[in-house]
Design an enzyme around this catalytic site. Structure first.
Site, PDB file in Angstrom:
ATOM      1  NE  ARG A 112     -21.270   9.160 -37.042  1.00 21.95           N
ATOM      2  CZ  ARG A 112     -20.320   9.185 -37.453  1.00 21.95           C
ATOM      3  NH1 ARG A 112     -19.467   8.131 -37.714  1.00 21.95           N
ATOM      4  NH2 ARG A 112     -19.754  10.974 -36.889  1.00 21.95           N
ATOM      5  CG  ASP A 141     -21.378   8.651 -33.654  1.00 29.03           C
ATOM      6  OD1 ASP A 141     -21.744   9.100 -33.838  1.00 29.03           O
ATOM      7  OD2 ASP A 141     -20.334   8.519 -34.209  1.00 29.03           O
ATOM      8  CG  HIS A 202     -19.139  10.639 -31.508  1.00 29.80           C
ATOM      9  ND1 HIS A 202     -19.482  11.766 -32.838  1.00 29.80           N
ATOM     10  CD2 HIS A 202     -17.663  11.033 -31.646  1.00 29.80           C
ATOM     11  CE1 HIS A 202     -18.896  11.939 -33.229  1.00 29.80           C
ATOM     12  NE2 HIS A 202     -17.448  11.675 -33.128  1.00 29.80           N
ATOM     13  CD  GLU A 266     -14.567  13.623 -34.145  1.00 24.97           C
ATOM     14  OE1 GLU A 266     -14.408  14.103 -35.028  1.00 24.97           O
ATOM     15  OE2 GLU A 266     -15.685  13.127 -34.058  1.00 24.97           O
ATOM     16  CE1 TYR A 364      -9.049   7.974 -39.586  1.00 26.50           C
ATOM     17  CE2 TYR A 364     -10.861   8.336 -39.309  1.00 26.50           C
ATOM     18  CZ  TYR A 364      -9.856   7.753 -39.167  1.00 26.50           C
ATOM     19  OH  TYR A 364     -10.661   8.746 -37.742  1.00 26.50           O
ATOM     20  CG  ASP A 366     -13.562   8.138 -43.958  1.00 25.10           C
ATOM     21  OD1 ASP A 366     -12.378   7.977 -44.352  1.00 25.10           O
ATOM     22  OD2 ASP A 366     -14.212   8.971 -42.913  1.00 25.10           O
ATOM     23  CD1 TRP A 415     -14.069   7.215 -40.412  1.00 29.00           C
ATOM     24  CD2 TRP A 415     -16.120   6.837 -38.429  1.00 29.00           C
ATOM     25  NE1 TRP A 415     -13.237   7.076 -38.913  1.00 29.00           N
ATOM     26  CE2 TRP A 415     -14.817   6.951 -37.644  1.00 29.00           C
ATOM     27  CE3 TRP A 415     -16.697   7.030 -38.151  1.00 29.00           C
ATOM     28  CZ2 TRP A 415     -14.685   6.215 -36.608  1.00 29.00           C
ATOM     29  CZ3 TRP A 415     -17.556   6.562 -36.461  1.00 29.00           C
ATOM     30  CH2 TRP A 415     -15.832   6.423 -35.415  1.00 29.00           C
ATOM     31  CD  GLU A 417     -18.800  10.158 -41.848  1.00 27.96           C
ATOM     32  OE1 GLU A 417     -18.683   9.216 -41.572  1.00 27.96           O
ATOM     33  OE2 GLU A 417     -19.069  10.710 -39.948  1.00 27.96           O
TER      34      GLU A 417
END
Ligand code: ACM
Ligand code: ZN
Length: 711
Positions: A112, A141, A202, A266, A364, A366, A415, A417
């Site tokens: 990301r 990804d 992904h 996902e 997590y 993030d 993550w 992003e």
């Protein structure tokens, strides 16, 4: 010396993270600065010391370390480093230590936002000092392919790059030489690097370079928005598995890790439903849907089984996200439980090893670690240091069923992003990674939150010396933080922090220092005031300073009846705009919407191709009433909001989530006018057609409500 005093001294002097299994204090000190040569390290595989464990004995004459492997010696050295006092002495003691879990992981996501080799090494270096031993390197990804694969050169040449909404290019990849260098660097620090090659979802970046990898073969771009597209690898085609096999063949040459992570999370399967080859595969494999799984979920399971076979051919083991359970788990797979603990529990109940990394358990990193109104934007959610610390990776159910041993370990996922700049990665990682290090290493009965808080301060002081940024709890307002407060007669302003810490503030516009007035209790404000307030850590460092403007205001008069109107006046103009300033000479067209929330409805949200719809800006205006004269707070994820023509919320140029520019106004009882500007664009990867465009209002002491304009 009395036992009490010895215990007290131990608690003052032993500032080790993670807390060792046992510490017995002795008397006196060893002066390490004067006699460095009196340190003896012995490896004896017959010592009976657990893998990675050690004993560390400090007497006035010297230091002795015993371990059964190299890792144990390395960890003893990390402990010793933390024991050295400012005067160069080490207190006499004996430590016996070994890890609770074999997998003490941290995940990094350069897809990301790219992470330089230098920064990857810095993380390895720091976290290995806290006895973390697995780096999960998420290398592919939708938003970028980051590993050079010689057989498929376009992955580096094309898929490693993406063009952002504003036309800038982001990307990068690691050459095989760089990867070898990182893996060796990590190995020197007893960190195993586990690569992740994502499939079958992904994988847009791979499909960007080689469109034949998807069901339709359509042209795609490397994604510049966050979220999960519909386009996955086609698992009906043999050529997809040839590709994956060839990629893995190069991956295993670079990474000696026993485990290779194949993703599996996902994966949207709707294209598989339409794809003749995927359907042919379903038929050929005799796959039929049942009450546990759809045919396509079972097709994913088929693909994971194929990956298990490919990895086995190279002598490696498969690990994947917990979706690999869907449609039946591959026999030798290890599961990384991220959607809560359910996947981990189910896999372990069936005899599989698991690594616990649930977002719900605080793994997590993030997530926000403070009030979203004042923290930098994140993906959402809320995970404080204390939440991380309180997580036990062995669920009671597994422990009670005698399956606790199948929990191989625990890991944080980072993550990236919303980690646009390198400092944000550190800010999100630290100090939460210290809590993770302790839950991964220290026996449950040795964990102690207040004592950990004390030791975290010592570790943060070290970070200061290394120039590494980290999160310090900000002063927050109990009713939600807001920098623009308003009052008619007087206001009471209160602050708190997520951890017990002092706050310092000034009211004269000067920057607070460590010597500024301590915040003790809520204070009253009766005239225009700028509060500058910061948190003061126990080791004497200030958080970023918050400036809270508190303004005495006359109520803004209600509209007279001639200025009132019913319904919503709305208009749109098409174009690619970043901020309101970009909307020049616009041709506006009237549109019909009933409420602000519908500002996102003027184009369909397309998760696969934001560019396939028209970007636009839209303005909407309506009237609303307040029941009494008083202070009202406004909030919105729109770009701008005006109340009675006063610019009230301005989110220009920001990632428009979590409205970080709330503002209070004093309004007279009656009807007022509110206008919002929404720009459909993608800032910081956030496709805001996915967002909310309500304008929200909160009366003093009340709750947030969406404004409903008068119909
Ligand atoms: C994940 O967070 N998608 C594993
Ligand atoms: Zn297909």
């Amino acid at each position: 010396m009395s036992t009490f005093l010895i215990t007290l001294l131990a608690s003052v002097m032993v500032n080790v993270i993670p807390q060792p299994v046992s510490v017995e204090m002795g008397e006196g000190f060893f002066d390490i600065a004067k006699s460095r040569h009196n340190i003896q390290y012995t490896i004896n595989p017959e010592s009976g010391i657990a893998a990675e464990g050690y004993t560390l004995t400090v007497t006035p004459k010297g230091i002795r370390v015993l371990a059964s492997d190299e890792a144990g010696i390395f960890y003893a050295k990390q402990t010793l480093k933390q024991l050295i006092q400012a005067d160069g002495t080490v207190p006499c003691l004996q430590i016996k230590d070994y890890p609770r879990f074999a997998w003490r992981g941290f995940h990094i996501d350069p897809c990301r936002h790219f992470i330089s080799v230098e920064d990857v090494k810095k993380q390895i270096d720091l976290l290995s000092q806290y006895k973390m031993n697995v780096m999960h390197w998420h290398l592919t990804d939708d938003q970028g392919w980051r590993i050079e694969i010689k057989k498929y050169p376009l992955l580096a040449e094309v898929s490693a790059w993406r063009t952002e909404f504003d036309g800038s290019v982001h990307g990068g990849y690691y050459t095989q030489e760089q990867i070898r260098d990182v893996v060796a660097y990590a190995a020197e620090r007893h960190v195993t690097v586990v690569p992740e090659i994502e499939m079958p979802g992904h994988a847009i970046s791979a499909i960007r370079a080689y469109p034949w990898l998807s069901c339709t073969g359509e042209e795609v771009k490397t994604f510049y928005t966050w979220g999960t597209p519909d386009i996955s690898l086609c698992v009906g085609k043999e050529s997809t598995f040839e590709f994956l096999d060839n990629v893995i063949a190069e991956v295993v040459e670079l990474f000696p890790s026993e485990y290779i992570h194949i993703g599996g999370d996902e994966c949207r399967k709707n294209r598989w439903e339409q794809c003749p080859l995927c359907q042919e595969r379903i038929a050929e494999q005799g796959i039929v849907a049942d009450e546990h799984a759809t045919a396509e979920e079972k097709l994913q399971s088929y693909a994971i089984h194929r990956m298990e076979g490919i990895l086995a051919k190279y002598g490696r083991k498969l690990i994947g996200w917990d979706e690999i359970l869907e449609g039946g788990l591959a026999p030798t797979a290890t599961v990384m439980s991220w959607r809560g603990e359910e996947g981990g529990k189910k896999a372990a109940a069936a005899g599989h090893e698991v690594v616990m990394t649930p977002g719900s358990g605080g793994m997590y990193f993030d997530h926000f670690q403070g009030d979203p109104k004042i923290e930098p934007a994140t993906i959402g959610n809320y995970t404080t240091l204390e939440k991380v610390y309180s997580y036990d990776p062995v669920p009671a159910e597994l422990r009670d069923a005698g399956k606790g041993g199948l929990v191989k370990g625990v890991q944080c996922n980072n993550w990236s992003e919303y980690m646009y700049e390198p400092w944000q990665r550190w800010y999100m990682l630290l100090p939460r990674a210290f809590a993770l290090a302790e839950i991964a290493w220290t026996p449950l009965e040795r964990k102690c939150w207040p004592d950990f808080c004390r030791r975290v301060e010592v570790a943060c002081k070290e970070l200061d010396e290394m120039g590494i940024p980290y999160h310090i709890p900000l002063p927050e307002q109990p009713e939600g933080s807001c920098n623009e407060l308003a009052f008619q007669d007087e206001a009471t302003v209160a602050f708190k922090t997520t951890r017990l810490m002092e706050m310092v503030y000034t009211l004269d516009g000067s920057e607070p220092t460590v010597d500024s007035r301590r915040y003790m209790w809520p204070f009253k404000v009766t005239e225009d005031t700028d509060i500058k307030i910061a948190t003061l850590t126990p080791h004497g460092k200030l958080s970023p300073v918050r400036t809270v403007h508190v303004r005495k205001c006359e109520p803004m008069p209600a509209l007279d009846s001639s200025a009132m109107f019913k319904g919503m006046r709305a208009r749109r103009t098409d174009g690619k705009f970043v901020t309101a300033a970009d909307i020049k000479d616009a041709e506006w067209k009237e549109v019909s919407i009933a409420q602000f929330g519908e500002l996102t409805s003027l184009e369909p949200y397309n998760r696969n191709l934001p560019d396939s719809t028209r970007f636009y800006a839209a303005e909407a205006e309506g009237c609303f009433s307040v029941p009494k004269t008083g202070t009202y707070r406004f909030s919105s994820d729109c770009d701008m909001v005006w109340v009675d023509d006063v610019l009230t919320v301005d989110n220009s140029g920001e990632v428009k989530r979590y409205s970080r520019h709330d503002r209070e106004l004093v309004l007279e009882k009656g009807t007022h006018k509110v206008k919002a500007l929404f720009i459909y664009n993608v800032i910081g990867g956030w496709n805001n057609l996915r967002g909310k465009t309500d304008v929200n209002i909160m009366p003093a002491g009340g709750d947030w409500k969406k404004i409903k304009v008068k119909p």
